[in-house]
Structure formats: C-alpha cells, structure tokens
Write a protein that holds these residues in place. Structure first.
Motif, PDB file in Angstrom:
ATOM      1  N   THR A   1      37.895  25.707 -58.995  1.00  0.00           N
ATOM      2  CA  THR A   1      37.957  26.456 -60.249  1.00  0.00           C
ATOM      3  C   THR A   1      36.763  27.416 -60.313  1.00  0.00           C
ATOM      4  O   THR A   1      35.770  27.250 -59.586  1.00  0.00           O
ATOM      5  CB  THR A   1      37.910  25.511 -61.447  1.00  0.00           C
ATOM      6  N   PRO A   2      36.805  28.416 -61.211  1.00  0.00           N
ATOM      7  CA  PRO A   2      35.649  29.312 -61.356  1.00  0.00           C
ATOM      8  C   PRO A   2      34.349  28.566 -61.636  1.00  0.00           C
ATOM      9  O   PRO A   2      33.300  28.914 -61.087  1.00  0.00           O
ATOM     10  CB  PRO A   2      36.062  30.214 -62.516  1.00  0.00           C
ATOM     11  N   GLN A   3      34.400  27.538 -62.490  1.00  0.00           N
ATOM     12  CA  GLN A   3      33.193  26.766 -62.778  1.00  0.00           C
ATOM     13  C   GLN A   3      32.669  26.078 -61.527  1.00  0.00           C
ATOM     14  O   GLN A   3      31.459  26.080 -61.256  1.00  0.00           O
ATOM     15  CB  GLN A   3      33.457  25.716 -63.855  1.00  0.00           C
TER      16      GLN A   3
ATOM     17  N   LEU B   1      33.182  26.897 -58.351  1.00  0.00           N
ATOM     18  CA  LEU B   1      32.671  27.886 -57.397  1.00  0.00           C
ATOM     19  C   LEU B   1      31.315  28.427 -57.838  1.00  0.00           C
ATOM     20  O   LEU B   1      30.416  28.620 -57.009  1.00  0.00           O
ATOM     21  CB  LEU B   1      33.680  29.012 -57.225  1.00  0.00           C
ATOM     22  N   ALA B   2      31.169  28.658 -59.139  1.00  0.00           N
ATOM     23  CA  ALA B   2      29.889  29.145 -59.645  1.00  0.00           C
ATOM     24  C   ALA B   2      28.790  28.109 -59.424  1.00  0.00           C
ATOM     25  O   ALA B   2      27.656  28.445 -59.044  1.00  0.00           O
ATOM     26  CB  ALA B   2      30.014  29.490 -61.123  1.00  0.00           C
TER      27      ALA B   2
ATOM     28  N   ASN C   1      38.002  19.258 -63.114  1.00  0.00           N
ATOM     29  CA  ASN C   1      38.731  19.995 -62.064  1.00  0.00           C
ATOM     30  C   ASN C   1      39.086  19.147 -60.850  1.00  0.00           C
ATOM     31  O   ASN C   1      39.755  19.631 -59.940  1.00  0.00           O
ATOM     32  CB  ASN C   1      37.947  21.235 -61.630  1.00  0.00           C
TER      33      ASN C   1
END
Length: 210
Positions: free
Chosen positions: A181-183, A185-186, A176
């Motif tokens: 990206t969602p990953q 942010l997680a 990324n």
C-alpha cells in the motif's frame, strides 16, 4: 512451521474417500510468510462459506471459529527466508504440501482427493507431495472445502501480521497485511526493510540497492 490441529465431532470414513480443500494466503505481500490452509469439511458443513476475500472481517472470524470447532484443519507456513530462497511460487507449493501433510498425519488416513485453488497443484513440483490432486480455478468461491481452507489461511496469516505490527508499527501491517500500500511503501522508504520483508520482491530489492 505447522499450526495446531483441531478434531471434528464428525467421524471420517474408514476408506480413502474423504476430500481435502487447500488454499493459500499471502502470495502478493512484500512482508510476512505465505500460509496455506487445508480443511476436511464436517457434515453438515458450515453455512455461508465463500472466498475469504469476499467476506467481512467479522464473518470470516465467525466462520473460522466454526470450522476449527467442527471440522478437521491444518495450516502450513513458509517464512520469508524460504520465500526468498525458493521464490513465491515454490514457497506456495511448499506451504500447501505442509498443510496437507499435517492434516493427513492428524487424521491417520490418506484422502481420496485434494482440491487446490488455482490452475496448478504441488504434484510434480514438490517431491513430498503424494496425493491425487485437482486444481480448480476460482475454487475458493465454488468449492466449499476450498472456501473453508481460504478462510483458515487468511485468518491465520492476518493474525501473524497483526502480531508483527506490534513490533514494527511503522508499516501498517495490522491494516495492509504486508501488501504494498502507499503507507507501506512510504514507510519502507523512510525506515528501510525489516527482517520480515521479502528481499526477492522488487520494491524491497530496489531499496536494498540504493
């Protein structure tokens, strides 16, 4: 921080008529530096130049190698601490200024013009900027020297993020490039920010307040 320069097999004119193209990579990510590329194209120029975002990873890599082998180029890098101190716009202007200054120093001549991707240039925004500059909206797709600069900037920054991913594997930076990206942010929520995260950017700043 400035990257090494390569020379061109094509001689530059002895007048101030050569043109530098400038573009940046990394304004939007939550982590990592912002990088600007500066390029003086060789003749004949590399074929297939385009906005780096429109090119496949393989084609970008091939073009980067050709640009570095045949043209004159430099990069300017502004790290996370400077981004947080200046804001991302100011940091981008500084990265462009560093890239052009390094390229001019290597060439030993001042350019006739610097073409900058976007609607603004560092002129009047960085006191070190001393060159005639022209902004071109969408220039990375329509001006070959800016396209080349965008390729140099993106490839250089992507390598930085891949190297950082080896030390901080949770965030997926090798995929990324530091974008939210969602990953990513997680992983931020689970592991917290690293020293390579931009603390002035909202998703990171909000976590720091928790």
């Amino acid at each position: 921080m400035l990257a090494p320069l390569t020379g061109s097999v094509t001689e530059l004119p002895a007048t101030k008529r050569y043109v530098i193209g400038v573009d940046e990579a990394g304004r939007g990510p939550l982590a990592g530096p912002v990088v600007a590329g500066a390029v003086v194209l060789c003749k004949p120029r590399p074929s297939g130049l385009d906005d780096s975002k429109k090119l496949s990873a393989l084609r970008r890599s091939e073009l980067e190698a050709t640009i570095k082998r045949r043209c004159r180029w430099a990069v300017g890098v502004v790290d996370v601490e400077e981004i947080d101190r200046l804001n991302i716009f100011g940091a981008t202007m500084l990265a462009m200024t560093r890239a052009v200054a390094a390229l001019c120093a290597a060439i030993g001549e001042e350019p006739g013009e610097v073409l900058v991707d976007g609607n603004m240039t560092p002129h009047g925004r960085r006191e070190e900027w001393r060159w005639n500059a022209r902004p071109i909206i969408g220039g990375d797709a329509i001006e070959p020297c800016i396209s080349a600069a965008s390729i140099i900037a993106k490839e250089h920054r992507d390598r930085i993020m891949r190297d950082l991913a080896l030390v901080h594997p949770h965030y997926g930076w090798e995929r990324n490039a530091g974008y939210g990206t969602p990953q990513h942010l997680a992983a931020l929520r689970e592991h917290g920010p690293t020293r390579h995260h931009r603390r002035s950017f909202a998703p990171v700043a909000q976590l720091l307040l928790l």
